[in-house]
Design an enzyme around this catalytic site. Sequence first.
Site, short mmCIF file in Angstrom:
data_model
loop_
_atom_site.label_atom_id
_atom_site.label_comp_id
_atom_site.label_asym_id
_atom_site.label_seq_id
_atom_site.Cartn_x
_atom_site.Cartn_y
_atom_site.Cartn_z
N HIS A 82 0.83 -1.22 0.00
CA HIS A 82 0.00 0.00 0.00
C HIS A 82 0.86 1.27 0.00
O HIS A 82 1.88 1.32 0.69
CB HIS A 82 -0.90 0.00 1.23
CG HIS A 82 -2.08 0.90 1.12
ND1 HIS A 82 -1.99 2.28 1.17
CD2 HIS A 82 -3.41 0.63 0.96
CE1 HIS A 82 -3.19 2.81 1.04
NE2 HIS A 82 -4.07 1.84 0.91
N GLY A 161 4.46 21.13 12.18
CA GLY A 161 5.70 20.41 12.38
C GLY A 161 6.80 20.98 11.50
O GLY A 161 6.56 21.82 10.63
N PHE A 165 13.13 15.83 7.49
CA PHE A 165 12.85 14.41 7.29
C PHE A 165 13.12 13.63 8.57
O PHE A 165 14.18 13.78 9.19
CB PHE A 165 13.71 13.87 6.15
CG PHE A 165 13.49 12.40 5.88
CD1 PHE A 165 12.24 11.91 5.57
CD2 PHE A 165 14.57 11.52 5.95
CE1 PHE A 165 12.05 10.55 5.32
CE2 PHE A 165 14.39 10.16 5.70
CZ PHE A 165 13.12 9.69 5.38
N PRO A 167 13.55 9.94 9.56
CA PRO A 167 13.69 8.59 8.97
C PRO A 167 12.84 7.53 9.66
O PRO A 167 12.32 6.63 9.01
CB PRO A 167 15.19 8.30 9.14
CG PRO A 167 15.83 9.62 9.25
CD PRO A 167 14.85 10.50 9.96
N GLY A 170 8.72 9.21 9.41
CA GLY A 170 8.18 9.76 8.17
C GLY A 170 7.28 10.94 8.45
O GLY A 170 7.59 11.80 9.29
#
Length: 561
Positions: A82, A161, A165, A167, A170
């Site tokens: 997905h 926010g 990035f 990790p 996400g």
Amino acid sequence: MKQLIECVPNFSEGRNMNIIKQITNEIESVEGVSLLDVDPGKATNRTVVTFVGEPEPVLEAAFLAMKKAKELIDMSKHTGEHPRFGATDVCPLIPIANISMEEVAKLAHKLAKRVGTELDYPVYLYENAATKKERKNLAFVRMGEYEGLKERIKTEKPDYGKSEFRPKTGATAISARDFLIAVNFNLNTTSARRANSVAFDVREAGRVLREGNPITGKIKTDENGEPLRQQGTCKGTKGIGWYIEEYGIAQVSMNITDVRATPLHTAFEETRKSADSRGMRVTGTEIVGLVPLEMMTSAGRYFLEQQQRSTGVSEAELIKIAIKSMGLDDLKPFYPQEKIIEYKIADTSNTPLLQKNLTEFAEETASESPAPGGGSISAYVGSLGAALGTMVANLSSHKRGWDKRWKEFSELAEEGQNYKNQLLALVDEDTNAFNAIMDAFGMPKENEAEIEARTQAIADATKNAIEVPLKVMEICASTFEWLEKLAKTGNPNSASDTGVGALCLRAALRGAYLNVKINIASYNDEVFVENVLTKAKEYYTIAKEGEKKVLKIVEKAIEEM
């Protein structure tokens, strides 16, 4: 009235039940929230969770679940079929009762702000909570998925926010949206590519047009350089094809975002037609999460109509037809009480009599308790009369040699089901009305304020106890024209059933009339009383004449047999 919203977060973990359980435990820890469904998928490595409640408890439960997901899920190690870009991939809020979409959008922003601030999550808002037009579409928000997020977040900044990035976690997408049906149509193939071909045929976005070869040819564009597309057959849908190793088959995975434009059975039929045209077959359907009751009953009616059979059957029968017609039990059992949202959130505490079987109902009536009494029994007897007439309509619809008349009797059967259901609802309502009077008489009366409140409560409860049996009378009176049609045109072999139905309905009306009169005796509003008695006498006369007409036709039919 109490506001209700639904929350359907999708977590990027569908294989480790220990992690899933820890997340759902956070949801269940919040008082006032009901966890309705937990639907993990191994191949997608994704779990769809559904819970409902009043707004503030739901927001708290969503926050705690997202906090736990951040702690337990590592997106750098995640794989699955997905599309996804975060540990809590999406978290939509859906209005259920007494709350507008605009209010829910504000709640989405409130949750997003808290998640972005306290959990340090990059949060994007989509659908009705979107801050930019292009972000209304989740596919745009999630473009590039987790693997592309590191670069994309630099230019496509989150609503809340930091634009950094993460990790491990996400990003997440939060929304306010209408109810969405997540459904997978099973195909008798293992080819994801062929499943995709079907998905492109049916999803609203369709497929891009190409020059020459439809697969490898150059993409055609408009004057603005945008790809030209051939629209799919199902408006308000999104879809892709994939192979599910867990089941050993390919599926067309679809989100129906506008159930009014594309009901569930329409999506099924369009997928079936496309698969047929490509040498494949739809073998079944998998609902992910919950489905609205209306989608199941409308599907049941559609498939019965295809068979030229009466649609005037019970709700349970309509659901059964829908399950079997779309193969909802193809991969695993489909339990309506667990998969239909209205059944999951239903409060049966106000309908204790309808939850009893026939023997229990009779024993409860025979007990020393004053309720259920004549009012509830009248409503129930009336429902049986309507049920008998409905039976005659259904038997006539299916009678050999009367095939061309199935629609005529199907409509009469649907009318009968409506009468029956209205009267059944009044069985408990009458007893509840009586209990309200008893509760009012039990109120304190130690001072003037208490006496005044008690007096008003007694008056209000008494008025309701008059109106409920009057409603029984009104419904019963309205059935006699319908019964007369059945007596004249229905299956003559069932004439006696039509007659018994008429007897039941008039008996029910007369019983309700007695309850109206006994309750009116203690009500002091003369104008209201006069109006009620005028209506009651009118209904009584209609029933008396109606019963006479029906029985005359029935007696003649029996004599001629």
